[in-house]
Design an enzyme around this catalytic site. Sequence first.
Site, PDB file in Angstrom:
ATOM      1  N   HIS A 221      -0.318  -5.835  -1.930  1.00 39.11           N
ATOM      2  CA  HIS A 221      -0.274  -7.069  -2.230  1.00 39.11           C
ATOM      3  C   HIS A 221       0.440  -7.378  -3.475  1.00 39.11           C
ATOM      4  O   HIS A 221       0.040  -8.496  -3.821  1.00 39.11           O
ATOM      5  CB  HIS A 221      -1.243  -8.046  -1.925  1.00 39.11           C
TER       6      HIS A 221
HETATM    7  C1  LIG Z   1       1.106  -1.607   4.869  1.00 42.29           C
HETATM    8  C2  LIG Z   1       0.738  -3.028   4.405  1.00 42.29           C
HETATM    9  C3  LIG Z   1      -0.134  -3.854   5.110  1.00 42.29           C
HETATM   10  C4  LIG Z   1      -0.205  -5.243   4.715  1.00 42.29           C
HETATM   11  N1  LIG Z   1      -1.059  -5.858   5.416  1.00 42.29           N
HETATM   12  C5  LIG Z   1      -1.039  -7.156   5.410  1.00 42.29           C
HETATM   13  C6  LIG Z   1      -1.930  -8.112   6.208  1.00 42.29           C
HETATM   14  O1  LIG Z   1      -2.244  -7.728   7.085  1.00 42.29           O
HETATM   15  N2  LIG Z   1      -1.598  -9.557   5.951  1.00 42.29           N
HETATM   16  C7  LIG Z   1      -0.883 -10.116   5.039  1.00 42.29           C
HETATM   17  O2  LIG Z   1      -1.013 -11.312   4.846  1.00 42.29           O
HETATM   18  N3  LIG Z   1      -0.133  -9.301   4.242  1.00 42.29           N
HETATM   19  C8  LIG Z   1      -0.166  -7.985   4.458  1.00 42.29           C
HETATM   20  N4  LIG Z   1       0.554  -7.141   3.395  1.00 42.29           N
HETATM   21  C9  LIG Z   1       1.474  -7.730   2.537  1.00 42.29           C
HETATM   22  C10 LIG Z   1       2.684  -8.478   2.900  1.00 42.29           C
HETATM   23  O3  LIG Z   1       3.089  -7.989   4.266  1.00 42.29           O
HETATM   24  C11 LIG Z   1       3.784  -8.765   2.036  1.00 42.29           C
HETATM   25  O4  LIG Z   1       2.921  -9.516   1.014  1.00 42.29           O
HETATM   26  C12 LIG Z   1       4.850  -9.353   2.468  1.00 42.29           C
HETATM   27  O5  LIG Z   1       5.421  -8.936   3.496  1.00 42.29           O
HETATM   28  C13 LIG Z   1       5.842  -9.627   1.190  1.00 42.29           C
HETATM   29  O6  LIG Z   1       6.927 -10.256   1.714  1.00 42.29           O
HETATM   30  P1  LIG Z   1       8.452 -10.281   0.865  1.00 42.29           P
HETATM   31  O7  LIG Z   1       9.449 -11.016   1.742  1.00 42.29           O
HETATM   32  O8  LIG Z   1       7.842 -10.555  -0.416  1.00 42.29           O
HETATM   33  O9  LIG Z   1       8.899  -8.609   0.921  1.00 42.29           O
HETATM   34  P2  LIG Z   1       9.255  -7.754   2.016  1.00 42.29           P
HETATM   35  O10 LIG Z   1       8.628  -8.197   3.274  1.00 42.29           O
HETATM   36  O11 LIG Z   1       8.570  -6.084   1.664  1.00 42.29           O
HETATM   37  O12 LIG Z   1      10.577  -7.632   1.972  1.00 42.29           O
HETATM   38  C14 LIG Z   1      11.691  -7.017   1.227  1.00 42.29           C
HETATM   39  C15 LIG Z   1      12.794  -6.639   2.136  1.00 42.29           C
HETATM   40  O13 LIG Z   1      13.804  -6.194   1.334  1.00 42.29           O
HETATM   41  C16 LIG Z   1      14.270  -4.921   1.804  1.00 42.29           C
HETATM   42  N5  LIG Z   1      14.920  -4.442   0.310  1.00 42.29           N
HETATM   43  C17 LIG Z   1      14.582  -4.158  -0.750  1.00 42.29           C
HETATM   44  N6  LIG Z   1      15.429  -3.629  -1.678  1.00 42.29           N
HETATM   45  C18 LIG Z   1      16.779  -3.836  -0.925  1.00 42.29           C
HETATM   46  C19 LIG Z   1      18.041  -3.631  -1.378  1.00 42.29           C
HETATM   47  N7  LIG Z   1      18.380  -3.184  -2.672  1.00 42.29           N
HETATM   48  N8  LIG Z   1      18.875  -4.061  -0.632  1.00 42.29           N
HETATM   49  C20 LIG Z   1      18.745  -4.692   0.711  1.00 42.29           C
HETATM   50  N9  LIG Z   1      17.411  -4.728   1.020  1.00 42.29           N
HETATM   51  C21 LIG Z   1      16.440  -4.547   0.365  1.00 42.29           C
HETATM   52  C22 LIG Z   1      13.214  -4.224   2.026  1.00 42.29           C
HETATM   53  O14 LIG Z   1      13.527  -2.849   2.848  1.00 42.29           O
HETATM   54  C23 LIG Z   1      12.409  -5.144   2.578  1.00 42.29           C
HETATM   55  O15 LIG Z   1      12.720  -5.326   4.140  1.00 42.29           O
HETATM   56  C24 LIG Z   1       0.665  -5.563   3.824  1.00 42.29           C
HETATM   57  C25 LIG Z   1       1.721  -5.014   3.302  1.00 42.29           C
HETATM   58  C26 LIG Z   1       1.758  -3.663   3.444  1.00 42.29           C
HETATM   59  C27 LIG Z   1       2.808  -2.806   2.889  1.00 42.29           C
END
Ligand SMILES: Cc1cc2nc3c(=O)[nH]c(=O)nc-3n(C[C@H](O)[C@H](O)[C@H](O)COP(=O)(O)OP(=O)(O)OC[C@H]3O[C@@H](n4cnc5c(N)ncnc54)[C@H](O)[C@@H]3O)c2cc1C
Length: 527
Positions: free
Chosen positions: A466
């Site tokens: 997280h």
């Molecule tokens: C295995 C796992 C289990 C989890 N379980 C839970 C849960 O049960 N409940 C919960 O609330 N949270 C959970 N979390 C945490 C939650 O999923 C994250 O906090 C949330 O997804 C973060 O969202 P975000 O938009 O910040 O980033 P992300 O959803 O990680 O999105 C970032 C995206 O940017 C893309 N990216 C990165 N760099 C580049 C680039 N240079 N060019 C183009 N694209 C790029 C990546 O591929 C990714 O798709 C979990 C996380 C993981 C990894």
Amino acid sequence: MAQYIIVGGGSAGCVIASRLTEDPKVTVTLLEEGPRDSSIFIHLPVTYYKTGQGSLVERYRWETGPGYTGTPSPTMVQARVLGGGSSVNAMVYLRGVPQDYDEWEAAGAEGWSYKDVLPFFRKSEHNDRFFNENHGVDGLLGVSDQKYTHPLSKIWLQACQQAGLRHNPDFNSGIQDGCGLYQINARNGRRSSTSCAFLKPAKKRPNLQIKTNCRVLRIIVEHGRATGVVYLEGNQEKTLTAELEVIVSAGTINSPKLLMVSGIGPAGHLTDKGVKVVHDLPGVGQNLQDHIEVSLINELRKPFSYDKYKKLHWQFAAGLQYLLFREGPVTSNVVEAGAFWQTAVASGRADAQYCFLAGAGVEEGVGTVPGGNGCTLNVCQTRPKSVGHVALRSSNPLDFPYIKPNYLQEQHDVECMAEAVEFGRFIMSQPVIAQYIRREYMPSTPLFTRADYVKYVHQEAHAALHPVGTCRIGTDDMAVVDPGLRVRGLKGLRVADASVMPNLCSSNTNAAAIMIGEKASYHMQGN
Ligand SMILES: Cc1cc2nc3c(=O)[nH]c(=O)nc-3n(C[C@H](O)[C@H](O)[C@H](O)COP(=O)(O)OP(=O)(O)OC[C@H]3O[C@@H](n4cnc5c(N)ncnc54)[C@H](O)[C@@H]3O)c2cc1C
């Protein structure tokens, strides 16, 4: 050319792409590094055991510190697929507590108090049980009760009550303490990722272009304004121009890295790594906060858990039940039951979270049991004080970043985890569940004294996945984005994902990342 370029189609990025293109005059290109979310394992809740540790995640090495004495090269997985974390995660739907957001505002994130963010949580939500001041039913994101709950999860909840915890029917009501079943991001027995919930209905819009397998290498900044990006498609480097804005939603590890490799970050560090400084912004990559977790694993006397589905005939039966009725174990996210509890070092709200998995070996780095039938209790610290940072290893955008979370650096965190683990074992020792357990597998050596627990925590703690905070909202010199999520000191550039959180919320982080996507879109629409 598009008006808006969104970098990263994750939990937040998909929401923004969908909301902005509701206006047919607005054009958006979404660039996602990972593949489309076509894998069936994403959509069946039970195959979280595959999405959380398979090829849809990237493994980042993190640098250890004195708080950690475990494996030599620990890794942290982060999603790399359309939908981001919401496509691979455990689907547990939690927001933390109102105090978390009130503290964001107190730390300088004006307009991000609980009363400010609650409408955006409600806006996103299509809840199948609650409709009240905390919950909405008109949103796109499926939030559901579990269609199937394993009997062992229910027994574990009885053990929690035997251990003195009260039953909590809704962890997202503002009162988190107690034990209960999680609501999950699912709809009709399928995962409700932001790709499925937000992007799918928007896909046919002519004003939205979604490009997967496209990795953004750099943001182009001209005369103080972000004007586009350079990205890699196959082996080809391409340039895309943004008429209005570039929105960075690449997650807590990659958003600060992308800014830094583009020359936006702490000037001294960028110069050291051979990156030309475009804009000196010292807070980029700082304030890395993450939850830390210890997994307690027990071997069961008989096939009392989901582990029995490792056998093909059971898989076949469960698969058939799902195909015919959309019911049964396939609809389960495995992480079904949970609890929040205050340790002695808590300051007025729960600082320990328990997630019960009726199975073993479900998550990356968490082992299975020799006898084949096990269960896992993840013990997580929700309010850690230790803070780390993300930096560049080099000026090459293809290199992984340097990640130093400093887990358990603060004695407070060690005390909290030691006590939380002890209470976790106390729950597992309650008669109602103990009768199903053959032996404790992890910890594998007896723990008696507080010193034993402290040593165990230092050895066994792992990233709870997280990470937040590396591009935090604020108005002080170390803030990266202003309360409208605009990168401070530049035009045409925003960050909108978990990296902008000033502090961790006291729970899993996906719901908050989605709320940030909703609120970011609202600001971009001129509010
Ligand atoms: C295995 C796992 C289990 C989890 N379980 C839970 C849960 O049960 N409940 C919960 O609330 N949270 C959970 N979390 C945490 C939650 O999923 C994250 O906090 C949330 O997804 C973060 O969202 P975000 O938009 O910040 O980033 P992300 O959803 O990680 O999105 C970032 C995206 O940017 C893309 N990216 C990165 N760099 C580049 C680039 N240079 N060019 C183009 N694209 C790029 C990546 O591929 C990714 O798709 C979990 C996380 C993981 C990894």
